[in-house]
Design a protein around this motif. Structure first.
Motif, short mmCIF file in Angstrom:
data_model
loop_
_atom_site.label_atom_id
_atom_site.label_comp_id
_atom_site.label_asym_id
_atom_site.label_seq_id
_atom_site.Cartn_x
_atom_site.Cartn_y
_atom_site.Cartn_z
N GLN A 103 0.84 -1.20 0.00
CA GLN A 103 0.00 0.00 0.00
C GLN A 103 0.87 1.25 0.00
O GLN A 103 1.85 1.32 0.74
CB GLN A 103 -0.87 0.03 1.25
N GLN A 104 0.49 2.21 -0.81
CA GLN A 104 1.16 3.51 -0.70
C GLN A 104 0.26 4.63 -1.22
O GLN A 104 -0.64 4.42 -2.02
CB GLN A 104 2.51 3.51 -1.42
N CYS A 105 0.54 5.82 -0.70
CA CYS A 105 -0.16 7.04 -1.11
C CYS A 105 0.87 8.04 -1.62
O CYS A 105 1.96 8.16 -1.05
CB CYS A 105 -0.91 7.67 0.07
N PHE A 106 0.53 8.75 -2.66
CA PHE A 106 1.39 9.85 -3.12
C PHE A 106 0.55 10.82 -3.93
O PHE A 106 -0.59 10.52 -4.31
CB PHE A 106 2.59 9.33 -3.92
N SER A 107 1.09 11.99 -4.17
CA SER A 107 0.38 13.03 -4.91
C SER A 107 0.94 13.16 -6.32
O SER A 107 2.13 12.93 -6.55
CB SER A 107 0.52 14.39 -4.20
N ILE A 108 0.08 13.55 -7.23
CA ILE A 108 0.51 13.92 -8.59
C ILE A 108 0.09 15.38 -8.77
O ILE A 108 -1.07 15.67 -9.03
CB ILE A 108 -0.13 13.02 -9.66
N GLU A 109 1.06 16.27 -8.58
CA GLU A 109 0.72 17.69 -8.55
C GLU A 109 1.28 18.49 -9.73
O GLU A 109 0.79 19.57 -10.03
CB GLU A 109 1.25 18.30 -7.23
N GLU A 110 2.31 17.96 -10.41
CA GLU A 110 2.94 18.73 -11.50
C GLU A 110 1.96 18.92 -12.66
O GLU A 110 0.99 18.19 -12.80
CB GLU A 110 4.18 18.00 -12.05
N ASP A 111 2.28 19.89 -13.52
CA ASP A 111 1.49 20.02 -14.74
C ASP A 111 1.88 18.87 -15.68
O ASP A 111 2.86 18.15 -15.46
CB ASP A 111 1.70 21.39 -15.40
N LEU A 112 1.10 18.71 -16.75
CA LEU A 112 1.27 17.54 -17.61
C LEU A 112 2.63 17.50 -18.31
O LEU A 112 3.21 16.43 -18.48
CB LEU A 112 0.14 17.47 -18.64
N VAL A 113 3.13 18.65 -18.70
CA VAL A 113 4.43 18.67 -19.38
C VAL A 113 5.54 18.24 -18.42
O VAL A 113 6.40 17.42 -18.77
CB VAL A 113 4.73 20.06 -19.98
N SER A 114 5.50 18.75 -17.19
CA SER A 114 6.50 18.34 -16.20
C SER A 114 6.40 16.85 -15.90
O SER A 114 7.42 16.16 -15.78
CB SER A 114 6.32 19.11 -14.89
N LEU A 115 5.17 16.36 -15.76
CA LEU A 115 4.98 14.93 -15.54
C LEU A 115 5.59 14.12 -16.68
O LEU A 115 6.28 13.13 -16.47
CB LEU A 115 3.47 14.60 -15.50
N SER A 116 5.30 14.57 -17.89
CA SER A 116 5.78 13.87 -19.08
C SER A 116 7.31 13.81 -19.09
O SER A 116 7.90 12.78 -19.42
CB SER A 116 5.27 14.58 -20.33
N ASN A 117 7.93 14.88 -18.66
CA ASN A 117 9.40 14.95 -18.71
C ASN A 117 10.07 14.29 -17.50
O ASN A 117 11.17 13.75 -17.63
CB ASN A 117 9.86 16.41 -18.79
N ASN A 118 9.40 14.33 -16.34
CA ASN A 118 10.13 14.01 -15.10
C ASN A 118 9.57 12.88 -14.25
O ASN A 118 10.25 12.41 -13.34
CB ASN A 118 10.22 15.26 -14.22
N PHE A 119 8.33 12.42 -14.49
CA PHE A 119 7.71 11.48 -13.57
C PHE A 119 8.54 10.20 -13.43
O PHE A 119 8.86 9.55 -14.42
CB PHE A 119 6.29 11.12 -14.03
N ASN A 120 8.93 9.88 -12.19
CA ASN A 120 9.59 8.61 -11.86
C ASN A 120 10.81 8.33 -12.73
O ASN A 120 11.11 7.18 -13.07
CB ASN A 120 8.58 7.46 -11.99
N LYS A 121 11.52 9.38 -13.06
CA LYS A 121 12.65 9.24 -13.99
C LYS A 121 13.72 8.30 -13.44
O LYS A 121 14.12 8.40 -12.29
CB LYS A 121 13.26 10.62 -14.27
#
Length: 410
Positions: free
Chosen positions: A217-235
């Motif tokens: 189990q885990q909780c986390f937030s996704i707060e960045e805008d879509l471009v930032s997510l696209s470039n940086n998520f879980n890199k």
């Protein structure tokens, strides 16, 4: 409560429609099926032959204006698995535009442009969506969750293997449901304990019960805008943060690994086999048997690539012929045709070894017999349809549970 109206995108040969209409609680008011890479629109031909041409569109969905799509309660579809990265922001646009030709952004565009967007979403994809791409595990799913959040939807998802709930095929797919902020389900989810929703209260838990264990189990937030997510998520991380079940509401993710809770009747491969009327060309000739045996067998050998590079190749053996007392392996699009193959199903019958017929492939996806039979449609094409299709029984169960939850709250 009256029937819910449905928009069916990426309709294929109509698996979503069959599943929903079997509940007698849904009515498809508009459908779209377009195959970009073929001149003859075979899947659309089958769809129209079974369900009629009225309100069916055989156009590229990216070119269909949102204003030409009727309002409906729910949008459904199994959209193609692609690279969902965000290409750019466009000035004066309502948000972000992804890569051209990527069909997730067609769903996004329709939801963002319709004056009265559907209150509910019911979508399906391959389970690797939760882990792709390999350079940013989970990025594609994070982009979808965030883009739906910006359009006013909460989401719950689950990876469901049809065979773990008694259905005849081991087919794993991720199903996700979207609830608009205007709906009673959204409000109920806002107040619910997320663990309770995933285990008991959620639509997916009611359709496909899970046992009491929740792992990772885990909780986390996704707060960045879509471009930032696209470039940086879980890199550069090796593992996706998304487990096989979860909910996402107002930027917050809860995810956990669930396990199926089912002890009912199970359908196995032998239950779907045709007892008679199997054409001779489905049987494997003695001359071809060594090729089949080689392809299905284990290998440790040196191979040479086209550029002359020599490498060691190894793979394990597959069960050959396929076990009749278990659910079948996943059907793939290359299931048709006579040529020997590692991945095609082969069954032992009293008349010899043979491949599966189109009717048997339809049964493994819980379609009606001969649903895909039509003049001008080859057996190989019928097999291709089933390799792309979903298990109708999964859609039916989720559809029933969704309708029951909506009607209990309204």
């Amino acid at each position: 409560m009256k029937k819910l109206s449905v928009l069916e995108l990426f309709a294929g040969v109509g698996g979503f429609r069959l599943g929903l209409e079997q509940t007698q609680k849904y009515e498809v008011v508009w459908s779209n099926q377009w195959e970009p890479s073929t001149k003859t629109q075979h899947a659309s031909m089958v769809y129209e032959a079974r369900f009629g041409t009225e309100n069916h569109s055989n156009k590229d969905i990216s070119e269909v204006a949102a204003a030409d799509i009727p309002d409906a309660d729910i949008l459904v579809g199994g959209f193609p698995c692609q690279d969902y990265s965000v290409a750019t922001t466009l000035q004066n646009s309502k948000g972000l535009i992804g890569k051209k030709g990527v069909l997730w952004w067609s769903i996004h565009r329709i939801l963002s442009e319709k004056k009265n967007p559907p209150k509910y979403l019911f979508l399906e994809n391959v389970d690797r969506l939760l882990k792709s791409p390999s350079s940013q595990r989970g990025r594609d799913f994070a982009i979808m969750l965030k883009s739906l959040d910006e359009l006013g939807y909460a989401v719950e998802w689950r990876v469901i293997n049809a065979s773990e709930y008694g259905m005849p095929q081991r087919r794993r797919r991720v199903f996700f449901l979207g609830y608009h902020t205007s709906t009673p389900i959204y409000k109920k989810l806002m107040k619910a304990a997320t663990t309770d929703w995933v285990q008991n209260k959620g639509v997916l838990a009611q359709a496909f019960p899970v046992n009491e264990n929740l792992e990772k189990q885990q909780c986390f937030s996704i707060e960045e805008d879509l471009v930032s997510l696209s470039n940086n998520f879980n890199k550069d991380e090796k593992i996706s943060p998304f487990e096989n079940s979860g909910v996402f509401i107002k930027g917050k993710v809860f995810t956990a690994k669930t396990f199926p809770g089912f002890d009912g009747k199970r359908t196995v491969l032998k239950d779907v086999l045709q007892k008679q009327d199997v054409p001779a060309d489905f049987y494997i000739s003695e001359a071809d048997f060594p090729k089949w045996e080689y392809l299905k067998g284990s290998k440790k050998e040196q191979r040479t690539a086209k550029n002359g590079y020599t490498y060691n190749y190894s793979e394990g053996a597959m069960i050959f012929p396929d076990a009749l007392d278990n659910a079948s392996r996943t059907i793939i699009t290359g299931e048709g045709g006579k040529s020997p193959s590692r991945f095609k199903h082969v069954v032992q019958t009293k008349n010899g070894l043979r491949r599966l017929t189109p009717v048997e492939l339809e049964r493994l996806n819980m379609f009606p017999d001969n649903h895909t039979q039509l003049e001008g449609i080859s057996n190989a094409k019928r097999a291709f349809f089933m390799g792309n299709a979903l298990v109708v029984g999964v859609v039916e169960k989720i559809g029933s549970a969704l309708y029951n939850v909506i009607s209990s709250l309204e």
